[in-house]
Scaffold this motif. Sequence first.
Motif, mmCIF file in Angstrom:
data_model
loop_
_atom_site.group_PDB
_atom_site.id
_atom_site.type_symbol
_atom_site.label_atom_id
_atom_site.label_comp_id
_atom_site.label_asym_id
_atom_site.label_seq_id
_atom_site.Cartn_x
_atom_site.Cartn_y
_atom_site.Cartn_z
ATOM 1 N N TRP A 132 5.459 -10.303 0.821
ATOM 2 C CA TRP A 132 4.882 -10.657 -0.478
ATOM 3 C C TRP A 132 3.917 -11.834 -0.334
ATOM 4 C CZ3 TRP A 132 5.303 -15.446 -2.788
ATOM 5 C CH2 TRP A 132 4.711 -15.550 -4.055
ATOM 6 N N PHE A 133 4.333 -12.858 0.399
ATOM 7 C CA PHE A 133 3.513 -14.058 0.561
ATOM 8 C C PHE A 133 2.212 -13.729 1.293
ATOM 9 C CE2 PHE A 133 2.541 -18.101 2.851
ATOM 10 C CZ PHE A 133 2.328 -18.897 1.729
ATOM 11 N N TYR A 134 2.300 -12.871 2.300
ATOM 12 C CA TYR A 134 1.118 -12.468 3.058
ATOM 13 C C TYR A 134 0.122 -11.753 2.149
ATOM 14 C CZ TYR A 134 -1.661 -10.387 6.823
ATOM 15 O OH TYR A 134 -2.692 -10.015 7.657
ATOM 16 N N ALA A 135 0.612 -10.773 1.369
ATOM 17 C CA ALA A 135 -0.267 -9.999 0.493
ATOM 18 C C ALA A 135 -0.831 -10.864 -0.631
ATOM 19 C CB ALA A 135 0.490 -8.814 -0.087
ATOM 20 N N PHE B 157 10.640 12.838 -5.808
ATOM 21 C CA PHE B 157 10.652 11.916 -6.938
ATOM 22 C C PHE B 157 9.411 11.019 -6.927
ATOM 23 C CE2 PHE B 157 15.067 12.623 -5.554
ATOM 24 C CZ PHE B 157 15.548 13.286 -6.676
ATOM 25 N N GLU B 158 8.612 11.116 -7.969
ATOM 26 C CA GLU B 158 7.448 10.256 -8.080
ATOM 27 C C GLU B 158 7.869 8.872 -8.547
ATOM 28 O OE1 GLU B 158 4.350 11.883 -10.457
ATOM 29 O OE2 GLU B 158 3.726 13.311 -8.914
ATOM 30 N N MET B 159 7.294 7.868 -7.919
ATOM 31 C CA MET B 159 7.710 6.498 -8.216
ATOM 32 C C MET B 159 6.574 5.547 -7.886
ATOM 33 S SD MET B 159 10.888 4.447 -6.449
ATOM 34 C CE MET B 159 12.039 5.697 -7.013
ATOM 35 N N ARG B 160 6.416 4.517 -8.702
ATOM 36 C CA ARG B 160 5.446 3.466 -8.377
ATOM 37 C C ARG B 160 5.955 2.677 -7.175
ATOM 38 N NH1 ARG B 160 4.553 3.747 -13.965
ATOM 39 N NH2 ARG B 160 2.307 3.769 -14.497
ATOM 40 N N LEU B 161 5.039 2.264 -6.345
ATOM 41 C CA LEU B 161 5.400 1.570 -5.115
ATOM 42 C C LEU B 161 6.193 0.295 -5.392
ATOM 43 C CD1 LEU B 161 5.142 1.822 -2.101
ATOM 44 C CD2 LEU B 161 2.905 0.733 -2.221
ATOM 45 N N ILE B 162 5.851 -0.394 -6.461
ATOM 46 C CA ILE B 162 6.554 -1.637 -6.773
ATOM 47 C C ILE B 162 8.019 -1.395 -7.114
ATOM 48 C CG2 ILE B 162 5.966 -1.613 -9.239
ATOM 49 C CD1 ILE B 162 6.118 -4.679 -6.846
ATOM 50 N N TRP B 163 8.310 -0.216 -7.694
ATOM 51 C CA TRP B 163 9.706 0.123 -8.007
ATOM 52 C C TRP B 163 10.496 0.383 -6.729
ATOM 53 C CZ3 TRP B 163 11.957 -0.974 -12.362
ATOM 54 C CH2 TRP B 163 11.201 -1.042 -13.533
ATOM 55 N N LEU B 164 9.865 1.018 -5.762
ATOM 56 C CA LEU B 164 10.544 1.243 -4.477
ATOM 57 C C LEU B 164 10.879 -0.085 -3.819
ATOM 58 C CD1 LEU B 164 11.502 3.032 -2.151
ATOM 59 C CD2 LEU B 164 9.154 3.008 -1.267
ATOM 60 N N CYS B 165 9.939 -1.035 -3.880
ATOM 61 C CA CYS B 165 10.196 -2.369 -3.316
ATOM 62 C C CYS B 165 11.402 -3.006 -3.994
ATOM 63 C CB CYS B 165 8.963 -3.255 -3.484
ATOM 64 S SG CYS B 165 7.526 -2.728 -2.527
ATOM 65 N N GLY B 166 11.452 -2.878 -5.322
ATOM 66 C CA GLY B 166 12.571 -3.455 -6.070
ATOM 67 C C GLY B 166 13.895 -2.819 -5.686
ATOM 68 N N ALA C 139 4.941 3.316 5.931
ATOM 69 C CA ALA C 139 4.375 2.072 5.413
ATOM 70 C C ALA C 139 3.105 1.689 6.160
ATOM 71 C CB ALA C 139 5.409 0.945 5.523
ATOM 72 N N GLY C 140 3.100 1.919 7.476
ATOM 73 C CA GLY C 140 1.926 1.579 8.265
ATOM 74 C C GLY C 140 0.710 2.404 7.891
ATOM 75 N N LEU D 101 6.583 -4.558 1.467
ATOM 76 C CA LEU D 101 6.343 -5.485 0.358
ATOM 77 C C LEU D 101 4.883 -5.895 0.267
ATOM 78 C CD1 LEU D 101 8.234 -6.823 -1.806
ATOM 79 C CD2 LEU D 101 9.362 -5.486 -0.016
ATOM 80 N N ALA D 102 4.213 -5.972 1.416
ATOM 81 C CA ALA D 102 2.784 -6.286 1.389
ATOM 82 C C ALA D 102 2.017 -5.191 0.654
ATOM 83 C CB ALA D 102 2.256 -6.453 2.812
ATOM 84 N N ILE D 103 2.333 -3.942 0.957
ATOM 85 C CA ILE D 103 1.668 -2.828 0.278
ATOM 86 C C ILE D 103 2.007 -2.840 -1.205
ATOM 87 C CG2 ILE D 103 1.438 -0.323 0.150
ATOM 88 C CD1 ILE D 103 2.466 -0.301 3.077
ATOM 89 N N GLY D 104 3.299 -3.045 -1.511
ATOM 90 C CA GLY D 104 3.721 -3.065 -2.906
ATOM 91 C C GLY D 104 3.046 -4.159 -3.708
ATOM 92 N N THR D 105 2.732 -5.262 -3.063
ATOM 93 C CA THR D 105 2.041 -6.361 -3.737
ATOM 94 C C THR D 105 0.557 -6.053 -3.899
ATOM 95 O OG1 THR D 105 3.623 -7.929 -2.768
ATOM 96 C CG2 THR D 105 1.593 -8.845 -3.662
ATOM 97 N N LEU D 106 -0.034 -5.412 -2.877
ATOM 98 C CA LEU D 106 -1.457 -5.091 -2.939
ATOM 99 C C LEU D 106 -1.741 -3.949 -3.916
ATOM 100 C CD1 LEU D 106 -2.387 -5.233 0.868
ATOM 101 C CD2 LEU D 106 -3.054 -6.866 -0.898
#
Length: 288
Positions: free
Chosen positions: A201-204, A162-171, A89-90, A145-150
């Motif tokens: 999420w709030f930060y992003a 497995f290919e996956m959108r970042l937002i799905w991983l967050c979910g 994530a970093g 979650l910050a990355i997933g929001t950005l």
Amino acid sequence: MNIRLWWKKADNLDLLLLVNALVFLLVQVFHLLGDGFGFHWIVIHPDLFLAATDDLSILVKRPWSILTHMFTHVHFGHVIFNMFALYTAGKLFRHFADSRKLVTLYLLGGLTGLTFFLLSSLLFHASDAGGYYLGASAATMAIVLAIGTLRPDFIIKLFGVFEMRLIWLCGILILVDLISIQKGFNSGGHIGHIGGAVFGWFYAYNYKKGKHMASWLDRFIQKIASVFSGSSRNVSSAHRRPKSDEEFNAEKKKRQQRVDQILDKISRSGYESLSKEEKDFLFKYSQK
């Protein structure tokens, strides 16, 4: 390995990983001395001494644990999983945002996780009285979650397959925590994860609007880091002519367009498809 050279080049992600590793080793050494060699004068296990607790009478006597808990791990599997997640994530955060803000996001995400843990214990008795809270999970969840929001549509390969959108991983991660809370498996800890995710999420959300939360903390951390690293990268710029707003905004827009092009290429073909020049540009941009 030249440790001095590594230290000069180390960024905030390297330092976070290093602190977590050193605290883990310290905990293991004290356990070995106390349990393995019978040094019974070690009456308090170091992990509990560094961990936070929902027993407020103990917490107020160990105020340092408000910070140290998010760097403390006991079990090898726990620290390996959290450090892998933090490293992954970093690295993404360095590409998508300003790497100098990583420590601030980590710390505030961890503190928000602790706040959720304490409130859940007080209001819902999510953990037994005297329950301890430790680990980097909430802080790492804030980064994820910050990355997933950005970059919600950024494609990752889960387990390299497995290919996956970042937002799905967050979910998925949030869903796992919610299920674990419902089943009563370390409910307080998983509520803390949710707290970290909420802050991320709030930060992003604010970052996308150009609002940098706790920028004072960013500056404070950078000053501390520069003292230990002996960095003087900003000194030479003191005598340069200040750029006008028009020059600054034009250069910023040009850099951002270049970054967006590279990130789109990563989304389509993966990071390894980048040329050396593109990787160098992205790395330099992440340090700004």
